[in-house]
Every structure is written in C-alpha cells, then in structure tokens.
Design an enzyme around this catalytic site. Structure first.
Site, PDB file in Angstrom:
ATOM      1  N   LYS A 107       0.814  -1.221   0.000  1.00 11.01           N
ATOM      2  CA  LYS A 107       0.000   0.000   0.000  1.00 11.01           C
ATOM      3  C   LYS A 107       0.841   1.261   0.000  1.00 11.01           C
ATOM      4  CE  LYS A 107      -0.295  -0.735   4.923  1.00 11.01           C
ATOM      5  NZ  LYS A 107       0.404  -2.043   4.981  1.00 11.01           N
ATOM      6  N   GLY A 136      -6.655  -6.463   3.542  1.00 12.23           N
ATOM      7  CA  GLY A 136      -6.258  -7.878   3.578  1.00 12.23           C
ATOM      8  C   GLY A 136      -7.047  -8.790   2.660  1.00 12.23           C
ATOM      9  N   LYS A 207      -4.071   3.388   2.717  1.00 15.10           N
ATOM     10  CA  LYS A 207      -5.119   2.553   2.115  1.00 15.10           C
ATOM     11  C   LYS A 207      -6.240   3.427   1.558  1.00 15.10           C
ATOM     12  CE  LYS A 207      -4.013  -1.222   5.295  1.00 15.10           C
ATOM     13  NZ  LYS A 207      -4.268  -1.689   6.680  1.00 15.10           N
TER      14      LYS A 207
END
Lengths: 438, 438
Positions: A107, A136, A207
């Site tokens: 990321k 994830g 993220k």
C-alpha cells in the site's frame, strides 16, 4: 489447458509463505480456476535458512529480488517486500521494464508512486494487481474496480486498520485506557514496537488514498489526506459515546463534496447499530456508496498471512486468465487531478467534550459561543464527578460536559471552541470527534 | 479503443429500464471502464407503448425476444424476462446457439437449467454473466468465483430474500404478527399477492442452489435443498429469541459435512451481535467461509431495479473486456455430482418451543425424553402466562416453555419431540428452530 503461469515471489514473510503454501496445496483446483497450471519457479528473501514452514528447495533462490525478476522462468512478479521505496520499488520497476505483470500487497508503494507505476504498466500493456494492499482478504479492490463499474461512487467509509480497531474495541469492552490496550496489542503482535504508523492513522491514510483514487477516478495523493490518529481518545470519550448510542472507530472517509474530495482519517462516532460499529477486534469493514447500487458493506479479516495471501491468489488467477483492467480503473491519462476539500470545509455533527469550570455563567457563555456561530446542540450530557456527588451549588472545579451538535462547518465549531477557551471557561484543551452518520 | 459492444436487452421491467438508464447516462465513464464503447442497439418487451421513464426510440424494437437475439447488431444478449422456462429460456438458448454471450438476472432459470446452459456456453466458448441473479446489487458471484479462487469454501450463510427479512424485522421491531407484517409488505410492494415463493423459502432456495454450486464446485441441484419458510414463525418465537440473545432470520445455509453437502433454507436463530443478525429490512447479507480467508460478509441491497442493474452493468463491463471464467467457476465436466447430506444428519443447537400442560411430572418427562437421546439443554425459559400470575401450584393449563439445546443431531431432537408428544405432555405441535452459531 494453456501453458503454465510461472510465479516469482519476492519477500517470504507471513504473506509470502502463505502464498507458497496455498499454491502448493491447491494445485489442481487452481489450475481449473485459472484455466492453466500455476506454478512457483523462483523466490527471493534475505535469509534462505530461516524456517518459514515451507520447502523452498524446488524454487530458484535469489538473494537479490531484482535478479529474480530477470529470471526467464518468471512470468509474473509478486512483490511482498513492503515499503514505499527501496527493494520493493526496484522490483516493481524492474518487472514492468521487463514486460512482466506485477502483483503486490504494498500500500505504501502504491500510495507514493501509484500513478507513475500505473503509467509504466499501461505503456507496457501490463497489469498491477493489488487486492492484498487494502483490507487484507476482503475483496475491496475488485468490488470498486469491477463490481461498481456502473456507479458514480459518492462515498467510502472504512475501518482499515485492525490494530486501531482492536485497541478501540478493547477499550470499550474492558473499560481500559488507550495505553493499556496498546501495550496488550503489542504483546499479542497486533502492534509494532513503534506503533505510530498504525495508531497515528498513517496506515489507514495509505489505504484510503488507494480507495479514493479508484472510487473517484483521481490521481493518488496520499499527502492530501487529513490524518488524526487515536492516541488522544480517552476512556471517558468511549463511555460518553456508549451513553449517546455511538461507538468510536478510526475511519478512513472519502466523499465527493462541492468543494472537492474530502478524504480524511479520524476517530469518529458511528451509530451503534451500523455494520461498521459492529465490526470489532482486528476485523476491517468498508462501506461503499454508489448512485445505482446504494450502500454495500464488506466485512472481514483485514490482515493476517493467509487472508492476505487469499487476495494475492485472486490476482494470480486474474493474471493467469489474462484479465486486465487499468490499474486504477481508468486509463492513467483519464485520472483527474486530485481536488482536495480542506478539512475546514467539512460539514457534519460533532461530539465535543469539555472540562468546564463549575462557575456561574460558564455554561451560558459556552452556549452563547455556539449560538453565535449558528451551531445547534442535539444533546448535552453533564455528569458530576463522583466525589462531587453531594456538593451543592457551584464548586468552581472542572466538570466534564459533553455536547453533540447538529451538522455544522468545521470552521464554525473550531471558532466556537477557541472563543470558549479564550473566555477561560475550560480547564483543558477540548476534545472534538466527528460524527459519521452512516 | 476497440469497436463498440452492442447490447440487446430482452425484458424492460424495473431492472431492464434501469440498465438502459445507467448505460445512457454513463456513456463516457463506461467506455473508459470497459475499454470500448458500450451501446444498446435492440430491446424487446411486450408492450412498446408502456411508459418506463426511458426513451426506446433509438433502439430496434422486437416484440419477440428470440427474434432480437438474431439481430446482427446485437453482440451480447441481456435476459431480464425471468422465469425458469418459456421466453427466458428460449432467449438464452438462442443466444448461445448464435454464439452470443449472455447476461441474466434469472435465478430460477439457472437453478433449473444452469448446468446444461453452462455446457452449451462452454462448448461455444461463451460466458454467462449472472451477478444480478443472487443478492441484487451485492457482488456475491464475483466474490465467490474470483476473489475466493484460492480458498476451499467451507460454508455459506445468507439472508437472500428481502421480503422475508422485511417481515421478520417488522415483527421484531413493532411486535406484530406474521400476518400483519405480510399484509404490510404486500401493500408496500415488497411481497406478491401470492407470497408463497418468497415466504415459503423457494426464492432463497434458487439463490442458494447457485451459490452452493459456485462454492463447492458441484452441479446445481435445486431439488436437493431442504426448504422451510417463515409462515410458522410466531411473535412468541421472536420475543423468546430476543430474550435469549438471538434474532430470527430466514437463512440459506450450505456447508460441507462428512455426509455430503448440507444445503437448507430455514428460519434460524442467529446471535444478535453478528453482522447477519444486524441486517434488517429489505437488505441482504451473505457470509462466506474460506479456509485461507476466514469469514467475509457482504451486506447491501438484494433487490430493486437500480441496485440489480448495477450488477448487470458489472457483467457488461466484463463482457466488453472479454473477461471470461467458467460459468460456475470450474469447467462443466469438472463439476462434481451433488452429494446431498440429508437434513436428518444436521448437527447443531436447537430452539424448541413447547406448550406444556402444567401438570406434575410433565417437565420431568420432557427432560427425560431429551436425556434419553443425550440431548443437553443450554437453557430453559418458562414464563407463566400473565393471567396465571397468581395461580399457585399446577393449573393443568398449557404453559409455554422454551428450550435451547447444545449441539445434537436432527434425528435425535425429532425423536425426542415425538416421544414428548406421544406421552401427551404438550398441547400443540412443537416449534423447532435451528440455531446458527455464525
């Protein structure tokens, strides 16, 4: 059945080792799902001798991951080294330069160099798969890029960091302080020795930067994200939230607004009955709002070797089938420049906790400061501290007061709090937490 | 930019009209996401004059949908007619015979003829997209087929019918009877005049049949699914569930067991704190359990024209990009025959509500019937009916008694209840609801 897809894996930490394990133990099913055999031919990590619970004898071993990229028996490069630059960046650039598709869980690299890497990939007609980089094992990237293709996305709200969610959940359930829960998370391996990256909100910001680009078709700009962490959240706030029907969660939020894209990471009050509020412990949750679809929420494991490896495998199968979509959903040249809405322009409800001197006129002064800026109060909660239970009249001592405002602008509430502070009504810096209505 | 993908849409109900609307109003963004222009060239419906809020003048109009399939300006056929046979089946067969990929929202058709249609599609190298067939706008098909490719799926639990979920939610929140809530759902258009298909569990069964095939790599067998509807759920059960920390939801459940695949539709007790229990009103939720991933849950709108159209558009974009995966995830010849586990083999906890004659020995007799079959009780709730509040001793009148068992086999609990009935301890047929631990 086509010819085998040969994988080179750079980085054999928990995710890398899990990828090896899954590919090896699901060979026949993967072959059927991918439409061709999938096989690992080369790996790279620092220490060949380390016990990873996998047998690496059948693979070409490379101490240097960039050298692995050049191996003619590697068709696809899987980068699981991590980090915004250094070896990870070198591996990805080398792969794209060599005409090899990339799969990564990185990321930080994407948040920092995503647009440039996407440009290189596009020019070479290659894909970069990064389902594992956000949340994830939850398929948030595929959902945004493919399933929501017919939607104008209007908002994203996500719990994207399991460490913070674990700490906040423990604080609430066990009525423990932030420090105690952080120490516990460190002991359990959920938090690093230096926890700043997680509890400061920076991991969530990386993220969110990726999701924002995918959702709104903009170039990634991690620096445009406003970031507040959870270090200032007190047990007092957690208790007050509970009393008012909320839970406190560290959220990544991105929304289209009239003044641009508002993207922020902050602890927020979310209504207890929402799916996001119900997401506890190390789980992640991401809610997408689309104009056609409405709201869809995905909940699941946001970290862990095998869950994250599950996302890597999904990207491998796409690569094996030759499925390719633009890295950020749109061709790079169509990505818009990021139009940032300043946090001052944020409009919403606020939770405000003040430590108010119990003196005549204090409360009237606070109410006036709010009213002067057209801030309406939805509720006011004042509990006298227990040792003052029997104190009659004003004691002069600071008393906790919690206010919930109706929707107002961040500039207004901040100005009101400055005025309250300047007037000497409060004993400590006020606590301000945004309310996310969901 | 490749040549345009030209769509023919058969069926212009709420979903079809929404697809037209979305394609027309998102032309440029769809072109970018699909990598080529997407355009509607032909449509078919019964009544050209009906006001659908869309302009159909620019499309070739066909009263006969099969004739539309043959239009040389149609590349992809979108079947939104519905029904397990008749026109819908004819359209899909004609499209595959003509070498045109199919996109459909037709769960009944797939549940009934899915394997055969998949065989035809595979032989012709064509795709059948059906994201819209299960859970409306929620991307459950893509998640199962693509995102979970590296997993052995061990279980699926879903709320797949918004009508039933609406009724159960209303019963709980407003403390109303099933009949009242059903009438309300009918008034609001959530339930048909003949609600059997929804409240009887059959709609859920069609959807579960599709998910089961994708999850376990088996041929579709809708008839193998055990089905119980919600018509027998009483307000008394809803209240007792609440008291015991559960909510009642109509679930589709499929699990691998030692004796085969257990697939069933039944009202179930789910723990209040689970995401599935929190899914209220017309929303759907689907939880997948994978060996690598763990559990991931998707929540969102399971019906509605525009949410369902959003899934159709996702399939259109995949078709435009030429992305093709086997219809049920694996090549048809690799699908296993469905190995059905009989419901009698089910093992789990049970909620049992009995109307017990308040007589000496009744309770002891019930307890013995359970103990004889090694059934352990987790809890027993007995409330005297309010008009008996002051009755001392045994009245002989029936009293409601609720039992929660620990995990036991369906055969055992059924045998115990038969014995209890035969012994004359109870005044009505017992109510039996499976507990889903989630």
């Amino acid at each position: 059945m086509g010819k085998p897809l040969r994988l080179g894996i750079a980085g054999l930490g928990t995710v890398g080792a899990s990828v090896v394990r899954i590919v090896q133990s699901n060979l026949s099913s993967l072959t059927l799902r991918a439409g061709r055999p999938v096989t690992i031919t080369a790996v790279s990590a620092r220490d060949r001798k380390r016990d990873r619970g996998i047998n690496v004898d059948g693979f070409a071993w490379y101490d240097d991951p960039v050298a692995m990229v050049a191996d003619p028996n590697v068709d696809v490069v899987i980068e699981l080294i991590g980090g915004a630059s250094g070896a990870a960046e070198a591996v990805v650039r080398a792969a794209l330069a060599a005409g090899k598709p990339v799969i990564t869980a990185n990321k930080a690299l994407l948040a920092r160099h995503g647009v440039e890497l996407a440009r290189l990939a596009e020019a070479a007609g290659l894909s970069i798969g990064f389902e594992a980089a956000v949340a994830g094992g939850i398929p948030v990237i595929k959902t945004l890029k493919e399933s929501l293709a017919g939607n104008t996305v209007t908002g994203i709200v996500g719990i994207l960091n399991g460490t913070c969610n674990y700490i906040l959940t423990r604080m609430e359930k066990e009525q423990l302080s932030f420090e105690t829960c952080l120490a516990e998370a460190q002991r359990l391996g959920y938090a690093e020795a230096d926890p700043t990256f997680d509890v400061g909100g920076f991991d969530t910001a990386h993220k969110l930067a990726i999701l924002t680009s995918l959702a709104f078709g903009t170039e990634i700009d991690a620096d445009a994200i406003y970031v507040e962490g959870i270090t200032s959240i007190s047990l007092e706030d957690i208790k007050a939230a509970d009393e008012l029907g909320y839970r406190i969660k560290l959220l990544g939020v991105a929304r289209r607004t009239d003044s641009g894209i508002e993207a922020r990471v902050n602890p927020a009050m979310v209504p207890k009955k929402s799916v996001v509020a119900q997401t506890s412990g190390v789980l992640n949750a991401v809610a997408f709002d689309g104009d056609a679809l409405g709201e869809v929420v995905l909940v699941g494991p946001g970290a862990g070797g095998s869950a994250t490896a599950s996302s890597v495998i999904a990207d491998i199968v796409d690569a094996a089938r030759g499925h390719r979509t633009p890295v950020f959903g749109l061709p790079v040249n169509e990505l818009m420049l990021y139009q940032k809405a300043e946090i001052q322009a944020h409009k919403g409800g606020y939770y405000v906790r003040l430590s108010v001197y119990d003196r005549p006129g204090a409360f009237a002064g606070i109410a006036k400061s709010m009213a002067d800026r057209d801030i309406s109060l939805e509720s006011i909660v004042q509990h006298r501290r227990s040792n003052d239970d029997e104190a009659p009249g004003h004691t002069g001592a600071p008393q906790p007061v919690v206010l919930i405002t109706y929707a107002t602008r961040e500039t207004e509430i901040r100005a009101a709090l400055e005025a309250i502070e300047a007037a000497g009504h409060i004993a400590e810096k006020p606590t301000l937490i945004r309310i996310e209505s969901l």
